[in-house]
Design an enzyme around this catalytic site. Structure first.
Site, PDB file in Angstrom:
ATOM      1  N   CYS A 122       0.824  -1.225   0.000  1.00  0.00           N
ATOM      2  CA  CYS A 122       0.000   0.000   0.000  1.00  0.00           C
ATOM      3  C   CYS A 122       0.850   1.265   0.000  1.00  0.00           C
ATOM      4  O   CYS A 122       0.355   2.346  -0.320  1.00  0.00           O
ATOM      5  CB  CYS A 122      -0.927   0.011   1.198  1.00  0.00           C
ATOM      6  SG  CYS A 122      -1.979  -1.442   1.283  1.00  0.00           S
ATOM      7  N   HIS A 258      -3.343   7.143   2.558  1.00  0.00           N
ATOM      8  CA  HIS A 258      -3.747   5.851   1.994  1.00  0.00           C
ATOM      9  C   HIS A 258      -5.170   5.547   2.453  1.00  0.00           C
ATOM     10  O   HIS A 258      -5.510   5.716   3.621  1.00  0.00           O
ATOM     11  CB  HIS A 258      -2.768   4.774   2.467  1.00  0.00           C
ATOM     12  CG  HIS A 258      -3.232   3.381   2.191  1.00  0.00           C
ATOM     13  ND1 HIS A 258      -3.750   3.003   0.968  1.00  0.00           N
ATOM     14  CD2 HIS A 258      -3.274   2.272   2.973  1.00  0.00           C
ATOM     15  CE1 HIS A 258      -4.081   1.720   1.027  1.00  0.00           C
ATOM     16  NE2 HIS A 258      -3.815   1.261   2.224  1.00  0.00           N
ATOM     17  N   ASN A 289     -10.333  -0.311  -0.438  1.00  0.00           N
ATOM     18  CA  ASN A 289      -8.882  -0.153  -0.261  1.00  0.00           C
ATOM     19  C   ASN A 289      -8.171  -0.786  -1.459  1.00  0.00           C
ATOM     20  O   ASN A 289      -8.176  -2.002  -1.605  1.00  0.00           O
ATOM     21  CB  ASN A 289      -8.485  -0.830   1.061  1.00  0.00           C
ATOM     22  CG  ASN A 289      -6.988  -0.814   1.320  1.00  0.00           C
ATOM     23  OD1 ASN A 289      -6.187  -0.593   0.425  1.00  0.00           O
ATOM     24  ND2 ASN A 289      -6.615  -1.079   2.556  1.00  0.00           N
TER      25      ASN A 289
END
Ligand code: UT7
Length: 333
Positions: A122, A258, A289
């Site tokens: 990520c 994020h 996500n």
């Protein structure tokens, strides 16, 4: 005296254009709750996610990357032939080798640009932006195409309560190039390998092959320790990125963390004492996500909706498996 020269690049680097690709399948919470004994209410309360996007078989890592990149190039006013390096941040390109970056560079029509993938989960997009900035300033490349892309639906177990509702698919791209003034601040990055197992591919490929009943290795996550780490440790990293860039919190316009969990986003904003007027990316509600793709997707939405304007000062902060993290201040293109 050395018998040879080293390269010299531009005085500064900046993001010149942003582009995104959102896959066509919209999956509301209602469609996934039965398999994980959950509810729309629980998912929204714990994560802020209302729906996510999953790719169709045709929406490959390459296709999504190329589409996002074409938009980023158009936004930057550049042609693919002006790109001399392509860096793809991903954990869901299914071939161990070669890198998907070379195929993307070729399809876009670059002139044999250097092209490679990086694996920082990520945090991959912020790692790649930092590398791109350094390449431009050192003279290794003039225009770098940075792509964050994932098809996490391929490696998500739809029956796993801890991950099935979180992970999603998409691609975001940024063109990084020379600038007269600083457009990408110093990176603050690092890793905590002591927490290596908190988010990981469940099985090693060799164990899969040796198994009598092979199954696709899926992502597994110990969500709560990651949640606590991200909520508390990452605000400090964001503050350090502001300090290293010499930006006071009062000069910040946009915060693009994020998109892991809406509660983490809120906790970071509270810990950093972000003023009310700072616009905060909340793409996770509609998109889920998307790991390496989440920051460029979120920034692209903010630009499209007028929440982030050209010239704004934005703080990017990314974190995930490894555990790995990276943050930097950028100017919105
Ligand atoms: O992108 C890379 C980085 N990733 C992240 O940053 C993700 C970080 N983690 C998270 O976002 C959160 O940990 C989750 C959203 C994954 C989970 O939220 P949580 O508040 O940490 O929940 P929990 O795992 O502590 O579970 C709380 C309760 C438990 O029940 P009891 O023990 O309190 O009775 C779980 O059994 O919720 C239960 N639970 C669920 N209930 C309904 C766990 N998963 C589910 C579910 N639906 N899917």
């Amino acid at each position: 005296m050395s018998p040879f020269q080293s390269s010299q690049g531009a005085p500064h680097a900046a993001i010149l254009g942003i582009g995104a690709y959102r896959p066509s399948r919209v999956i509301p919470n209602a469609d996934i709750v039965a398999a994980i004994d959950s509810s729309d209410e629980w998912i929204q309360q714990r994560s802020g996610i209302k729906q996510r996007r999953w790719a169709t078989p045709e929406e490959t890592v390459q296709l999504m990357s190329v589409e996002a990149s074409r938009k980023a190039l158009a936004h930057a006013g550049l042609d693919a032939r002006q790109i001399d390096c392509v860096v793809v941040a991903t954990v869901s390109h299914m071939l161990q080798t070669p890198a998907i970056a070379t195929a993307i560079a070729h399809e876009l029509g670059t002139e044999q640009a250097a092209a490679f993938d990086i694996s920082a989960a990520c945090a991959g997009f912020c790692h790649a932006v930092s590398m791109a900035s350094d390449f431009v300033r050192a003279g290794s490349a003039r225009h770098v195409l940075v792509i964050g892309v994932e098809r996490l639906s391929d490696i998500t177990d739809v029956g796993d309560r801890g991950t099935a509702f979180i992970f999603a698919d998409g691609a975001g791209a940024a063109v990084v190039g020379p600038s007269e003034t600083p457009g990408i601040g110093p990176v603050v990055w690092g890793s905590d390998g002591e927490q290596y197992d908190l988010i990981r591919q469940r099985e090693d490929w060799r164990d899969v092959v040796a198994s009598k009943d092979p199954v696709m290795p899926h992502l597994t996550m110990q969500g709560n320790p990651v949640f606590r780490w991200a909520s508390f440790a990452m605000a400090k990293i964001g503050q350090q990125a502001l300090d290293r860039a010499g930006v006071s919190i009062d000069d910040l316009d946009v915060f693009v963390p994020h998109q892991a969990n809406m509660r983490i986003i809120d906790a970071m904003a509270r810990s950093m004492k972000l003023p009310e007027r700072v616009r905060i990316a909340r793409d996770i509600a509609e998109q889920g996500n998307t790991s390496a793709a989440s920051i460029p997707l979120a920034l692209d939405r903010m630009i499209a909706e007028g929440e982030a304007r050209s010239g704004d000062t934005a703080l990017l902060i990314a974190f995930g498996a490894g555990l790995a993290y990276a943050a930097q201040v950028v100017t919105v293109p």
